[in-house]
Design an enzyme around this catalytic site. Structure first.
Site, short mmCIF file in Angstrom:
data_model
loop_
_atom_site.label_atom_id
_atom_site.label_comp_id
_atom_site.label_asym_id
_atom_site.label_seq_id
_atom_site.Cartn_x
_atom_site.Cartn_y
_atom_site.Cartn_z
N HIS A 61 0.84 -1.21 0.00
CA HIS A 61 0.00 0.00 0.00
C HIS A 61 0.88 1.26 0.00
CE1 HIS A 61 -3.04 -2.75 2.23
NE2 HIS A 61 -3.58 -2.50 1.05
N LYS B 204 -17.45 -6.32 8.27
CA LYS B 204 -16.14 -6.97 8.10
C LYS B 204 -15.41 -6.98 9.44
CE LYS B 204 -12.25 -7.13 4.89
NZ LYS B 204 -11.71 -6.70 3.61
N ARG C 28 -1.98 -6.12 -8.16
CA ARG C 28 -0.79 -6.93 -7.84
C ARG C 28 -0.53 -8.00 -8.87
NH1 ARG C 28 -3.32 -8.43 -2.30
NH2 ARG C 28 -5.09 -8.22 -3.70
N SER D 77 -3.08 -8.10 3.23
CA SER D 77 -3.18 -7.90 4.69
C SER D 77 -3.48 -9.23 5.39
CB SER D 77 -4.26 -6.87 5.01
OG SER D 77 -3.94 -5.65 4.39
N1 COA Z 1 -0.52 -3.98 -1.86
C1 COA Z 1 -0.82 -4.91 -0.95
N2 COA Z 1 -2.06 -5.37 -0.75
C2 COA Z 1 -3.04 -4.85 -1.48
C3 COA Z 1 -2.81 -3.87 -2.45
C4 COA Z 1 -1.47 -3.43 -2.62
N3 COA Z 1 -1.16 -2.50 -3.52
N4 COA Z 1 -3.98 -3.55 -3.03
C5 COA Z 1 -4.91 -4.31 -2.45
N5 COA Z 1 -4.35 -5.09 -1.51
C6 COA Z 1 -5.04 -6.10 -0.68
C7 COA Z 1 -5.48 -5.63 0.65
O1 COA Z 1 -4.44 -5.81 1.61
C8 COA Z 1 -6.64 -6.57 0.94
O2 COA Z 1 -6.14 -7.78 1.43
P1 COA Z 1 -7.03 -8.75 2.36
O3 COA Z 1 -8.23 -9.12 1.55
O4 COA Z 1 -6.11 -9.85 2.63
O5 COA Z 1 -7.38 -7.94 3.57
C9 COA Z 1 -7.22 -6.88 -0.44
O6 COA Z 1 -6.23 -6.46 -1.36
C10 COA Z 1 -8.53 -6.20 -0.71
O7 COA Z 1 -8.45 -4.84 -0.42
P2 COA Z 1 -9.57 -4.10 0.46
O8 COA Z 1 -8.99 -2.78 0.75
O9 COA Z 1 -10.00 -4.91 1.62
O10 COA Z 1 -10.87 -4.01 -0.37
P3 COA Z 1 -11.21 -3.85 -1.89
O11 COA Z 1 -10.00 -3.81 -2.72
O12 COA Z 1 -12.19 -4.89 -2.14
O13 COA Z 1 -11.96 -2.42 -2.05
C11 COA Z 1 -12.96 -0.34 -1.46
C12 COA Z 1 -12.09 -1.50 -1.02
C13 COA Z 1 -13.08 0.58 -0.24
C14 COA Z 1 -12.33 0.45 -2.60
C15 COA Z 1 -14.34 -0.83 -1.94
O14 COA Z 1 -14.78 -1.88 -1.12
C16 COA Z 1 -15.37 0.27 -1.89
O15 COA Z 1 -15.32 1.19 -2.69
N6 COA Z 1 -16.30 0.20 -0.89
C17 COA Z 1 -17.31 1.22 -0.63
C18 COA Z 1 -18.67 0.80 -1.14
C19 COA Z 1 -18.75 1.03 -2.62
O16 COA Z 1 -18.55 2.14 -3.12
N7 COA Z 1 -19.06 -0.04 -3.36
C20 COA Z 1 -19.15 -0.01 -4.79
C21 COA Z 1 -17.85 -0.39 -5.42
S1 COA Z 1 -18.00 -0.46 -7.16
#
Ligand code: COA
Length: 164
Positions: free
Chosen positions: A21, A45, A94, A132
């Site tokens: 990150h 969550k 990734r 994570s």
């Molecule tokens: N380096 C390391 N790890 C990374 C990474 C990076 N560059 N990018 C992503 N990851 C990992 C995270 O560590 C996480 O790991 P885990 O699942 O083991 O905990 C995983 O990728 C997923 O990331 P996370 O941040 O939990 O969620 P997400 O990628 O699914 O999306 C939001 C998060 C907040 C962007 C998304 O859920 C959101 O927008 N939510 C709000 C509701 C909404 O608007 N929904 C409509 C979406 S279209």
């Protein structure tokens, strides 16, 4: 032409923030006038770190970057962006496995708000296997993760190890 500095957001759960990150944050902060790190409040969550703990760990891990602000938000990311004049969603990918999920989210967000763009940055290859969850899993077995998370995160993870 509009010369206003562009505001972007890098959103996620950050439970906890990793070096993967931080790499994306460092690179995105050079592309935009202001970069917010948005922690999603998701009561469904189960997380190891509370919102406040995650906020503090992100602040400490990014204190070397000037134009970064850490916030938390609830609900749709795109609604938060509209209210706060944020024009760009930053995402890290990734591996090819991340790409289809990221494209799906980018298309949905574009459908919800045409004016907001998604910018996808490939994660540095040395961090491409980090997540994570995996960090928490291997730490549970006393593995060495010194190169994978910021120092402040490592210290807090070690304190929590007994609860993992
Ligand atoms: N380096 C390391 N790890 C990374 C990474 C990076 N560059 N990018 C992503 N990851 C990992 C995270 O560590 C996480 O790991 P885990 O699942 O083991 O905990 C995983 O990728 C997923 O990331 P996370 O941040 O939990 O969620 P997400 O990628 O699914 O999306 C939001 C998060 C907040 C962007 C998304 O859920 C959101 O927008 N939510 C709000 C509701 C909404 O608007 N929904 C409509 C979406 S279209």
């Amino acid at each position: 032409m509009n010369n206003k500095p562009i505001k972007a957001i890098f959103a996620g759960t950050f439970d906890p923030i990793t070096n993967g990150h931080v790499d994306i944050i460092e690179r995105a902060s050079k592309l935009f006038g202001e970069l917010q790190i948005g922690i999603l409040i998701n009561p469904n969550k189960k997380t190891l770190f509370t919102i406040e703990e995650r906020l503090n760990l992100i602040k400490k891990s990014t204190e070397h970057i000037d134009n970064v602000e850490v916030i938390f938000f609830e609900g749709l990311l795109i609604d938060y962006c509209k209210k706060n004049d944020i024009k760009v969603l930053v995402r890290g990918v990734r591996s090819s496995a991340d790409v289809s999920y990221e494209l799906q989210m980018a298309h949905m967000n574009k459908e919800l708000e045409e004016s907001i763009e998604t910018v996808i940055l490939p994660t540095n290859t040395k961090y491409s296997f980090i997540s994570s969850s995996l960090i928490k899993e291997v730490l549970n077995f006393d593995a060495n993760i010194d190169n994978l998370v910021p120092k402040c995160v490592l210290e807090e993870l070690k304190k929590k190890r007994s609860t993992l």
